[in-house]
Design a protein around this motif. Sequence first.
Motif: not given
Length: 262
Positions: A209-219
């Motif tokens: 969830l942290s990977v998705i919200s903090r990075l993947l969505k920002c990419l």
Amino acid sequence: MLSINQLNDIEKMLKYYRTSDMLYLLYFFPELSPIRDLTILEKESEYFENKDFWNHFQQNRVDTLKGRRPILEIENSGESKNFYQTFLKVKACDPLGVLVLFNLNCLPTKRYERWAGISVGVDLGKRIYIDAVSKGIDVHERYEIPWFDLRNLSLSNFKEYQVYQIHSLEYQISRRERIQFLKSIGLKEEEFLAFIPKHYQKIPDFIWLSVISRLLKCLEKNEDFLANEGFTNFMISGHTEGKVFAPWQMSDQKRYTLVKKT
């Protein structure tokens, strides 16, 4: 000495491998990186001139100028206890080698306490590749996500993109290698053994969830910005701190293209 807090030093700091990786992540994703006060120790004399200043840093990494052979043979815990000895080893390997010191905006954890090490490969506008290591060595979980699926990505459908999970026998080998590695950097087995499970445990959902919200969505949001800066194929990697993915480097394919033999 070179410091991120001195604007005139940043261009010089970008000439180093690992330091430039840290600077790129801070530039493109300032909220993602936990690194603060990034500083390079270049000369032995600098350390002795102001020991109190250098000794306040929490973490360190080994580095050298781009174009020279990267210093890969020095392993240490990353903590800045007795880092002066590491600095001497660096200079013995490469007279132009340096020690990179920095602080974190969170409480640093021990290597063996971390939930995972994660690398996110980005083929901008096309695909995302994720390699994750839990409590061992080598890849434990792998994911591939088409770029246009990022918009609808969530924790509920994330596992649909998994293309690999380590098998039981492979994990046992990986676990033994992890134990040997931790011992090789000076840690005692009684310190860390309880943190390395005998059977594979999947990386927890709160990490993903942290990977998705903090990075993947920002990419996806930063696609044009990254493309305009020439970052179309790159990797963001690091480890977890607590329950949060806190990577510390961002590197592109040009990182090691001009390596001289020294």
